[in-house]
Design an enzyme around this catalytic site. Sequence first.
Site, PDB file in Angstrom:
ATOM      1  N   HIS A  58       0.814  -1.221   0.000  1.00 45.06           N
ATOM      2  CA  HIS A  58       0.000   0.000   0.000  1.00 45.06           C
ATOM      3  C   HIS A  58       0.852   1.279   0.000  1.00 45.06           C
ATOM      4  O   HIS A  58       0.356   2.354  -0.320  1.00 45.06           O
ATOM      5  CB  HIS A  58      -0.989   0.001   1.173  1.00 45.06           C
ATOM      6  CG  HIS A  58      -0.404   0.277   2.519  1.00 45.06           C
ATOM      7  ND1 HIS A  58      -0.096  -0.719   3.420  1.00 45.06           N
ATOM      8  CD2 HIS A  58      -0.074   1.431   3.139  1.00 45.06           C
ATOM      9  CE1 HIS A  58       0.388  -0.188   4.527  1.00 45.06           C
ATOM     10  NE2 HIS A  58       0.415   1.117   4.378  1.00 45.06           N
TER      11      HIS A  58
ATOM     12  N   ASP B 277       0.225  -7.684   1.481  1.00 41.44           N
ATOM     13  CA  ASP B 277       0.661  -6.279   1.594  1.00 41.44           C
ATOM     14  C   ASP B 277       2.184  -6.146   1.647  1.00 41.44           C
ATOM     15  O   ASP B 277       2.727  -5.413   2.473  1.00 41.44           O
ATOM     16  CB  ASP B 277       0.032  -5.619   2.825  1.00 41.44           C
ATOM     17  CG  ASP B 277       0.065  -4.084   2.731  1.00 41.44           C
ATOM     18  OD1 ASP B 277       0.269  -3.574   1.613  1.00 41.44           O
ATOM     19  OD2 ASP B 277      -0.093  -3.423   3.767  1.00 41.44           O
TER      20      ASP B 277
ATOM     21  N   SER C  86       4.588   2.715   7.949  1.00 38.02           N
ATOM     22  CA  SER C  86       4.279   1.544   7.119  1.00 38.02           C
ATOM     23  C   SER C  86       5.474   1.143   6.268  1.00 38.02           C
ATOM     24  O   SER C  86       6.071   1.980   5.587  1.00 38.02           O
ATOM     25  CB  SER C  86       3.096   1.845   6.202  1.00 38.02           C
ATOM     26  OG  SER C  86       1.904   1.929   6.927  1.00 38.02           O
TER      27      SER C  86
END
Length: 462
Positions: free
Chosen positions: A117, A147, A221
């Site tokens: 992402h 992911d 992230s």
Amino acid sequence: MKRLSSLFLVSLLSGATTLGAYKLFIEEKGSRDSIVTTASNNYGRAVGLSAEGVDFTAAAENTVHTVVHVKNVSVRTVSDPMMEFFYGARGGQQQEQVGTGSGVIISEDGYIVTNNHVVQGASELEVTLNNNKSYMAKLIGTDSKMDIALLKINADEKLPYSTFADSDQVKVGEWVLAVGNPYNLTSTVTAGIVSAKARNLENNGLQSFIQTDAAVNPGNSGGALVNTHGELIGINTMISSPTGSYAGYSFAIPSNITRKIIEDIMEFGNVQRGILGVEGGELNSKASKELGINDTEGFYISKITKNSGAEKAGLQKGDIIKKLDSQNINTFSELSGYINTKRPNDKVQVTFLRNGETKTASVTLIKYDLVTAEFKGLELEDIEAADKKKFRIDYGVRIKDINNENLKPYADQLKGNIILSVDNVKATDVETISKFLNKKDENQAANIQMINRLGQVVQIIL
């Protein structure tokens, strides 16, 4: 008076005995505990200690140089409804968007792992190292389901990199560090403990996160979760928060799953996903009562996939899986988390209960593509004979689930539909369509013909 003196002497002796016993047993035990604690620290095991008793500096120093800042530049078209209405203008304006995240260098020649992402939809990717040098990055491959994304930069020097630890050996309560770039603040280090393992936040058993209370915020992230040795045990990927900022818990993809995915991408160009071939659910008091069984721990098999390794090994509906190899299995996320570290044709020793008797079976994993595939967030499966009869067709693949966030609002209209073709290529079965989709760029539009649940043939561009 003599009696009083005797009593005083007895009291004095009692006090001396108590003090002596305290000195002998309590203080000496404290000394022994201190020795054990010191020895424990030498091996990096900080269980039971406060943060002051653990030295995080070496792990932090090593890790900050391996964590990078990732900038994602994408272009989107913004339309103006008023201009279109009055002047018939079409196309809209091109606007550049910039997103940021983190990544972890995993080799000295510039391979970097991050979250899917973080890089999704990018037309340009730029990576900045801890020494402020910047490089353009190439996207090598992704796994949207887990992911994970793999990038590559061509640096003019050998790069520091993180080494992988065995995430299966991570213990709840173990100290960990999260390193990343929250809010564009580079080289940020936070500390916490492992709060839980094998967490699944979507109730589908696909993910198997390490949960920590190390502070993680937007921008973290794709960053590193490391142990006190500075070894990579996970890739930070999400937080659980009502506000969008850190609220107590963060989640990381375990290093064993991450390593397997990137090795697959580097070796095969895509993720080689194996499946056990069972469906079911984890046991608890309520589920066990409904099933009429006494066990409240393990994975209950409610269905065996046809032609799967589980069927060939003799597993049956009603069996309760207790272990995969030496790994205890209590939840679906524990089962899928372990299987996600394996490849098709790997053998897994399954320990299970059948009618109260413990049995074992060696199961060969089959390829995920043989029974299900994914394209643009649509999870596909083969149709059954009843579907062929109902819709008077002899081929097609069903949309089993929706994993694309943009398509979630249309899940009710899409789930259960049967795809007949993609770009005029017949969707004969999952294996055929999977081979075609693997050769197709996911960023390219696809012309999909399908039958909806009302039996109507419709076409969509996705």
